[in-house]
Design an enzyme around this catalytic site. Structure first.
Site, PDB file in Angstrom:
ATOM      1  N   LYS A 106       0.858  -1.175   0.000  1.00 34.72           N
ATOM      2  CA  LYS A 106       0.000   0.000   0.000  1.00 34.72           C
ATOM      3  C   LYS A 106       0.899   1.232   0.000  1.00 34.72           C
ATOM      4  O   LYS A 106       1.669   1.464   0.934  1.00 34.72           O
ATOM      5  CB  LYS A 106      -0.910   0.021   1.228  1.00 34.72           C
ATOM      6  CG  LYS A 106      -1.790   1.269   1.278  1.00 34.72           C
ATOM      7  CD  LYS A 106      -2.347   1.504   2.661  1.00 34.72           C
ATOM      8  CE  LYS A 106      -2.900   2.925   2.753  1.00 34.72           C
ATOM      9  NZ  LYS A 106      -3.272   3.287   4.132  1.00 34.72           N
ATOM     10  N   GLY A 167      -7.341   9.620  10.508  1.00 31.07           N
ATOM     11  CA  GLY A 167      -7.474   9.717  11.953  1.00 31.07           C
ATOM     12  C   GLY A 167      -8.506  10.692  12.465  1.00 31.07           C
ATOM     13  O   GLY A 167      -8.650  10.855  13.680  1.00 31.07           O
ATOM     14  N   GLY A 194     -10.671   8.332   7.285  1.00 32.47           N
ATOM     15  CA  GLY A 194     -11.825   9.163   7.582  1.00 32.47           C
ATOM     16  C   GLY A 194     -12.973   8.456   8.266  1.00 32.47           C
ATOM     17  O   GLY A 194     -13.824   9.098   8.875  1.00 32.47           O
ATOM     18  N   ASN A 215      -8.176   2.017  10.537  1.00 33.89           N
ATOM     19  CA  ASN A 215      -7.379   1.702  11.714  1.00 33.89           C
ATOM     20  C   ASN A 215      -7.895   2.465  12.925  1.00 33.89           C
ATOM     21  O   ASN A 215      -8.386   1.891  13.896  1.00 33.89           O
ATOM     22  CB  ASN A 215      -5.912   2.017  11.448  1.00 33.89           C
ATOM     23  CG  ASN A 215      -4.984   1.578  12.583  1.00 33.89           C
ATOM     24  OD1 ASN A 215      -3.797   1.832  12.535  1.00 33.89           O
ATOM     25  ND2 ASN A 215      -5.479   0.907  13.609  1.00 33.89           N
TER      26      ASN A 215
END
Length: 264
Positions: A106, A167, A194, A215
């Site tokens: 990624k 975040g 987001g 995450n």
């Protein structure tokens, strides 16, 4: 009424996955909580920030791969923390060495520490090098449909536009750009960044995204393991709703029951 959409498997780099939820490994209180949350999520692809997480480059330190078994999960190395194309390319090559020739990565090249917004110029540079170097590149990008198209044309196997800044948990800030990206997509489109709660993940899937990566939404929840379970069901519900096709929106009311044969 148009027929429901036909389902198709979620495939990346020739491998098919049952889960459309991809999860990160950072920000948990310890490796055990990481393990529990990832297991509860049902995810099969787990992304790892190579510059911040030990996957073997630091002997003698706790190794994430001790709790996240590569035989069970697809490890997706990412270039979080890179601000130039050169740093990102170097990080991907390091991950390939550490993971015995692993090609799926990624790519993210950030513009600054305040917004963590993608630097699309450096991203395009890095993507070109990595694709030529034989990597299967999933790429974090802005929600600009033109950039998304160019990355796909360049050979990236998936484009990952942000829904909101990394975040922040702001949710899907610009569904209209995402819709344009999805309409033009020739490779899988995954929302990346987001998402704050389960409804955000469902909206992304209802728009037609192939999958969602997250995450912070899980790791920063008051109960990360419970939130991981919620996200699993949210992704599944959103996919089913997209396949079913929602009813059209109307300005005025419409009776739920037919008027024909009404007893008078």
């Amino acid at each position: 009424m148009s027929p429901a959409r036909n389902d198709k498997p979620f495939t990346l780099a020739g491998r098919t996955y049952a889960s459309r939820l991809l999860v990160g490994t950072g920000k948990y209180k310890d490796l055990e909580e990481t393990r529990q949350a990832i297991e509860a999520s049902g995810a099969e692809i787990v992304t790892v920030a190579v510059r911040r997480t030990n996957i073997g480059q630091n002997p003698g330190e706790p190794n994430l791969l001790d709790v996240i078994n590569p035989a069970r999960y697809t490890i997706l190395p990412n270039t979080a923390g890179c601000y130039t194309a050169e740093e990102a390319v170097r990080t991907c090559r390091l991950a390939r060495e550490l993971l015995d020739g692993h090609k799926l990565v990624k790519l993210e090249v950030l513009a600054d520490q305040k917004t963590l917004f993608p630097n699309v110029i450096e991203t395009l540079k890095a993507a070109e090098v990595l694709v030529k170097d034989g990597f299967d590149v999933m790429v974090y990008t802005s929600d600009d449909p033109i950039i998304a198209r160019q990355l796909a044309e360049m050979g990236c196997i998936a484009v990952m536009p942000l829904a909101g800044l990394i975040g922040t948990g702001l949710g899907i800030c610009n569904p209209y750009n995402l819709r344009i990206i999805l309409e033009e997509a020739t490779v899988p489109v995954l929302v990346d960044a987001g998402v704050g709660t389960a409804s955000d993940a469902t909206i992304a899937m209802e728009l037609g995204c192939e999958a969602v990566l997250m995450n912070s939404a899980i790791a920063h929840a008051q109960d990360p393991v419970l939130m991981a379970r919620a996200m699993k069901h949210a992704i599944e519900a959103g996919r089913l709703a997209w396949l079913a096709g929602r009813m059209p929106k109307k300005l005025y009311a419409s009776a739920s029951s037919p008027l024909e044969g009404l007893i008078r």
